[in-house]
Design a protein around this motif. Structure first.
Motif, short mmCIF file in Angstrom:
data_model
loop_
_atom_site.label_atom_id
_atom_site.label_comp_id
_atom_site.label_asym_id
_atom_site.label_seq_id
_atom_site.Cartn_x
_atom_site.Cartn_y
_atom_site.Cartn_z
N ASP A 206 -7.79 -4.27 5.41
CA ASP A 206 -7.94 -3.94 6.64
C ASP A 206 -6.78 -4.16 7.74
N ASN A 207 -5.90 -4.77 7.75
CA ASN A 207 -4.19 -5.32 8.34
C ASN A 207 -3.63 -3.51 8.08
N PHE A 208 -3.45 -3.43 7.04
CA PHE A 208 -2.39 -1.91 6.89
C PHE A 208 -3.70 -0.12 7.72
N GLN A 209 -4.86 -0.80 7.76
CA GLN A 209 -5.75 0.44 7.71
C GLN A 209 -6.04 0.50 8.66
N ALA A 210 -5.82 -0.68 10.50
CA ALA A 210 -5.73 -0.81 11.36
C ALA A 210 -4.49 -1.14 12.27
N VAL A 211 -3.11 -0.45 11.27
CA VAL A 211 -1.59 0.03 11.71
C VAL A 211 -1.99 1.44 11.68
N ILE B 230 2.64 6.54 0.32
CA ILE B 230 1.96 5.16 1.21
C ILE B 230 3.01 4.07 1.78
N GLU B 231 4.45 3.77 0.36
CA GLU B 231 5.08 3.18 0.72
C GLU B 231 5.78 3.74 1.51
N LEU B 232 6.05 5.29 0.98
CA LEU B 232 7.04 5.38 2.71
C LEU B 232 6.66 5.62 3.83
N LEU B 233 5.11 5.52 4.33
CA LEU B 233 4.72 5.89 5.27
C LEU B 233 4.75 4.83 5.93
N LYS B 234 4.41 3.32 4.91
CA LYS B 234 4.21 1.85 5.65
C LYS B 234 5.88 1.65 6.69
N GLU B 235 7.38 2.13 6.22
CA GLU B 235 8.12 2.34 7.23
C GLU B 235 8.17 3.22 8.05
N LYS B 236 7.53 4.29 8.26
CA LYS B 236 7.28 4.75 9.57
C LYS B 236 6.93 4.62 10.59
N PHE B 237 6.15 2.94 10.52
CA PHE B 237 5.13 2.56 11.60
C PHE B 237 5.48 1.19 12.25
N GLY C 78 -8.56 6.00 2.77
CA GLY C 78 -8.55 6.07 2.02
C GLY C 78 -8.42 5.86 0.61
N ILE C 79 -7.28 6.45 0.97
CA ILE C 79 -5.94 6.66 -0.54
C ILE C 79 -5.58 5.21 -0.14
N ALA C 80 -4.89 4.38 1.01
CA ALA C 80 -4.47 3.49 1.15
C ALA C 80 -5.93 2.67 0.41
N HIS C 81 -6.73 2.77 0.63
CA HIS C 81 -7.91 1.04 0.52
C HIS C 81 -7.84 1.71 -1.31
#
Length: 336
Positions: A216-221, A328-335, A207-210
């Motif tokens: 949808d692409n990011f949420q799937a990851v 969320i920006e930091l989280l992106k790099e951990k996926f 929900g935060i990301a949305h």
């Protein structure tokens, strides 16, 4: 434990929210007698007068020959063979602490709560077992994937009952099964219950990301990485063989992460859009269990030290007031 006809079971339903309302609809229409404990005298009077819950799923009409709303907790519990807990996790301890320690001695307890006891950081079933000196075989948990709103609309739904006593689980499954509800037993009480807690954290983060504008692409990851995070956490706490692709695990996660009915996703979306935690809580008419779950799981992981970037990110946003966009920006790099 003998399996009785549905009409012979007496169930104490604790809680007046949407999930308690949905479960009361299912079991009462199947023939069980339900003593329904609600905190509000006004809500009880409204139900007795109109046959509808004034606050949640108000389209559902109840047969008062089978459903008896009341505010006397001890009386409701004393009359029942089963106790179904459907109050928010943050409030279950003060409710149950009103009962005598022997009040649940010969009863079977089903937790329909998707959260942990705050501050104690223990599962609801663990707290109940300790508080009332119950054997594990008296306890069970109900899991989705299932939203109360769709039960009210009688849309096809699936439930899993987890309990170390397979006969208990199967008996309660029988109380739930009807033309639109399928129910299956499982022996994995702890795994199902921890998953139910963690899926709320994931839905909240989705929900935060949305709310920040991610698609949808990011949420799937995010959800794919969440399955790995849940697997690591469960293996550290309860290293049993379990198939996390089963509906009680993955299905419950998906419906909570994606559905319009998910209160945790809604709460996270508001935070992502710029609401403060307090203002989001005040605007919602329902409790988002994920808010409390984030702190409990984060605190538990201080000892386990598992790699849990989604839980950590949610914790920093909700409890350390770090900007959602930054986390969320930091989280992106951990996926991956």
């Amino acid at each position: 434990m003998p399996v009785f006809p549905k009409s012979m079971h007496k169930i104490a339903m604790l809680g007046g929210g949407s999930w308690a309302t949905a479960l009361t609809k299912i079991v009462s229409e199947n023939g069980s007698h339900v003593g329904w404990w609600l905190r509000s005298k006004d809500d009880v009077q409204h139900l007795l007068r109109t046959r509808h819950n004034p606050r949640y799923l108000s389209s559902v009409a109840f047969d008062l020959a089978r459903v008896q709303p009341a505010t006397d907790l001890a009386d409701v519990v004393a009359e029942a063979d089963w106790l179904v807990l459907a109050v928010p996790a943050a409030f279950v301890q003060p409710v149950l602490d009103k009962l005598d320690r022997d009040a649940l001695k010969n009863k079977r307890i089903i937790s329909a709560i998707k959260g942990m006891i705050p501050e104690k950081n223990v599962l609801v079933t663990d707290y109940v077992a300790q508080r009332f000196r119950l054997a594990p075989e008296q306890l069970g948990v109900v899991a989705g994937p299932c939203h109360a709103e769709e039960v009210a609309l009688e849309k096809q739904s699936y439930l899993t009952i987890g309990s170390p006593d397979v006969e208990l689980a199967e008996t309660f499954c029988q109380l739930l099964r009807n033309r639109y509800v399928k129910a299956h037993p499982s022996a994995d009480l702890d795994g199902i219950e921890y998953c139910a807690v963690m899926k709320n954290i994931i839905a909240l983060t989705c929900g935060i990301a949305h709310g920040l504008g991610y698609g949808d692409n990011f949420q799937a990851v995010l959800v794919s990485n969440a399955v790995q995070e849940i697997r690591r956490f469960l293996h550290a706490l309860s290293p049993l063989p379990r198939d996390l692709s089963a509906s009680a695990y993955l299905g419950d996660l998906l419906v909570t992460a994606y559905s319009q009915f998910s209160r945790n996703r809604t709460f996270g979306n508001m935070v992502g859009r710029g609401y403060s935690v307090k203002s989001a809580q005040m605007e919602m008419n329902m409790v988002a269990e994920g808010y409390y779950a984030v702190k409990s799981i984060h605190d538990l992981n201080k000892k386990l030290k598992e790699f849990m970037p989604i839980t950590d990110a949610a914790y920093r946003v909700l409890y350390e007031k770090v900007a959602p966009a930054v986390e969320i920006e930091l989280l992106k790099e951990k996926f991956r």
